[in-house]
Design a protein around this motif. Sequence first.
Motif, mmCIF file in Angstrom:
data_model
loop_
_atom_site.group_PDB
_atom_site.id
_atom_site.type_symbol
_atom_site.label_atom_id
_atom_site.label_comp_id
_atom_site.label_asym_id
_atom_site.label_seq_id
_atom_site.Cartn_x
_atom_site.Cartn_y
_atom_site.Cartn_z
ATOM 1 N N PRO A 80 47.605 34.092 14.793
ATOM 2 C CA PRO A 80 48.404 33.034 15.418
ATOM 3 C C PRO A 80 49.758 33.822 15.486
ATOM 4 N N ALA A 81 50.299 34.645 14.651
ATOM 5 C CA ALA A 81 51.599 35.353 14.910
ATOM 6 C C ALA A 81 51.544 36.444 15.865
ATOM 7 N N ILE A 82 50.354 37.113 16.177
ATOM 8 C CA ILE A 82 50.479 37.916 17.036
ATOM 9 C C ILE A 82 50.203 37.347 18.539
ATOM 10 N N VAL A 83 49.349 36.288 18.543
ATOM 11 C CA VAL A 83 49.166 35.406 19.791
ATOM 12 C C VAL A 83 50.472 34.576 20.192
ATOM 13 N N GLY A 84 51.239 34.334 19.112
ATOM 14 C CA GLY A 84 52.272 33.393 19.559
ATOM 15 C C GLY A 84 53.630 34.227 19.597
ATOM 16 N N GLY A 85 53.509 35.510 19.736
ATOM 17 C CA GLY A 85 54.714 36.400 19.885
ATOM 18 C C GLY A 85 55.724 36.513 18.609
ATOM 19 N N ALA A 86 55.472 35.871 17.534
ATOM 20 C CA ALA A 86 56.238 35.821 16.349
ATOM 21 C C ALA A 86 56.751 37.280 15.879
ATOM 22 N N SER A 87 58.241 37.398 15.451
ATOM 23 C CA SER A 87 58.627 38.711 15.014
ATOM 24 C C SER A 87 58.453 38.664 13.498
ATOM 25 N N ALA A 88 58.284 37.601 13.087
ATOM 26 C CA ALA A 88 58.155 37.498 11.428
ATOM 27 C C ALA A 88 57.375 36.344 11.150
ATOM 28 N N ILE A 89 56.985 36.150 9.752
ATOM 29 C CA ILE A 89 56.261 35.056 9.407
ATOM 30 C C ILE A 89 56.743 34.583 8.047
ATOM 31 N N ILE A 90 56.575 33.284 7.652
ATOM 32 C CA ILE A 90 56.802 32.959 6.226
ATOM 33 C C ILE A 90 55.365 32.066 5.916
ATOM 34 N N CYS A 91 54.916 32.570 4.776
ATOM 35 C CA CYS A 91 53.648 31.830 4.405
ATOM 36 C C CYS A 91 54.164 30.815 3.493
ATOM 37 N N ALA A 92 53.211 29.716 3.579
ATOM 38 C CA ALA A 92 53.455 28.502 2.493
ATOM 39 C C ALA A 92 52.197 27.877 2.230
ATOM 40 N N HIS A 93 52.066 27.383 1.006
ATOM 41 C CA HIS A 93 50.898 26.609 0.666
ATOM 42 C C HIS A 93 51.199 25.606 -0.398
ATOM 43 N N ASN A 94 50.400 24.483 -0.528
ATOM 44 C CA ASN A 94 50.946 23.655 -1.585
ATOM 45 C C ASN A 94 49.809 23.760 -2.802
ATOM 46 N N HIS A 95 50.184 23.287 -3.720
ATOM 47 C CA HIS A 95 49.500 22.977 -5.009
ATOM 48 C C HIS A 95 49.403 21.602 -5.465
ATOM 49 N N PRO A 96 48.194 20.883 -5.204
ATOM 50 C CA PRO A 96 47.976 19.339 -5.560
ATOM 51 C C PRO A 96 48.562 18.908 -6.655
ATOM 52 N N SER A 97 48.148 20.112 -7.872
ATOM 53 C CA SER A 97 48.613 19.499 -9.009
ATOM 54 C C SER A 97 50.249 19.303 -9.236
ATOM 55 N N GLY A 98 51.082 19.619 -8.188
ATOM 56 C CA GLY A 98 52.376 19.681 -8.039
ATOM 57 C C GLY A 98 53.313 20.797 -8.878
ATOM 58 N N ASP A 99 52.206 21.587 -9.665
ATOM 59 C CA ASP A 99 53.073 22.599 -10.537
ATOM 60 C C ASP A 99 53.081 23.819 -9.343
ATOM 61 N N PRO A 100 54.198 24.421 -8.963
ATOM 62 C CA PRO A 100 54.165 25.337 -8.044
ATOM 63 C C PRO A 100 54.179 26.784 -8.473
ATOM 64 N N ALA A 101 53.702 26.859 -9.960
ATOM 65 C CA ALA A 101 53.868 28.436 -10.331
ATOM 66 C C ALA A 101 52.528 28.904 -9.661
ATOM 67 N N PRO A 102 52.694 30.334 -9.213
ATOM 68 C CA PRO A 102 51.844 31.251 -8.665
ATOM 69 C C PRO A 102 50.468 31.170 -9.380
ATOM 70 N N SER A 103 49.176 31.384 -9.023
ATOM 71 C CA SER A 103 47.939 31.977 -9.790
ATOM 72 C C SER A 103 48.221 33.327 -9.486
ATOM 73 N N ALA A 104 46.969 33.708 -10.169
ATOM 74 C CA ALA A 104 46.788 35.142 -9.955
ATOM 75 C C ALA A 104 46.255 35.518 -8.316
ATOM 76 N N ALA A 105 45.508 34.596 -7.814
ATOM 77 C CA ALA A 105 44.831 34.795 -6.641
ATOM 78 C C ALA A 105 46.332 34.347 -5.348
ATOM 79 N N ASP A 106 47.154 33.930 -5.943
ATOM 80 C CA ASP A 106 48.391 33.702 -4.992
ATOM 81 C C ASP A 106 49.123 35.329 -4.836
ATOM 82 N N VAL A 107 49.149 35.755 -5.949
ATOM 83 C CA VAL A 107 49.933 37.150 -6.252
ATOM 84 C C VAL A 107 49.009 38.144 -5.364
ATOM 85 N N THR A 108 47.949 38.103 -5.478
ATOM 86 C CA THR A 108 46.833 38.936 -4.819
ATOM 87 C C THR A 108 47.072 38.770 -3.460
ATOM 88 N N VAL A 109 46.954 37.309 -2.988
ATOM 89 C CA VAL A 109 47.007 37.434 -1.344
ATOM 90 C C VAL A 109 48.207 38.068 -0.919
#
Length: 151
Positions: A80-109
């Motif tokens: 979508p960034a390429i198609v939408g002509g974005a210069s930059a992006i910010i990624c965001a995702h929620n943790h349903p538990s409410g604790d925003p501490a990143p998981s190992a998978a979050d760091v890898t991604v």
Amino acid sequence: MRVYEAKITYEATLFEVGATSLTSAESVYDYMKDVLEDHPMTEVFYVILLNQKNKPLGRLAVTSGTVCGTLVHPREVFRPAIVGGASAIICAHNHPSGDPAPSAADVTVTRQLREADKIVGISVLDHIVLGRPECDPAGLGYYSFRTAGLI
């Protein structure tokens, strides 16, 4: 033979940014915190498309998962960034538990996305994990990879 057509659609978000740029993790949290109400039981990964002045062009839910995770690939994030002509992006995702501490998978991604942004030429400015202030030991309600020095 089948031929496919790609379309871009724009929908207004509940938060009006106006002339404000998304330059801090707190401003991104304010822009995205309605996601916590919209998806209380599933993890959803968003990409925020930005123009050259870091003003949002829009946001898109890229993947939706389960209560404890979602699969993310750079292909889906940058499309979508390429198609939408974005210069930059910010990624965001929620943790349903409410604790925003990143998981190992979050760091890898996040590492994969940083490697891909060098090839694509669209910078990943930050990756924000959304949570709730009452579940966050720091009391913020979010975790910023940029603030933590990982981007």
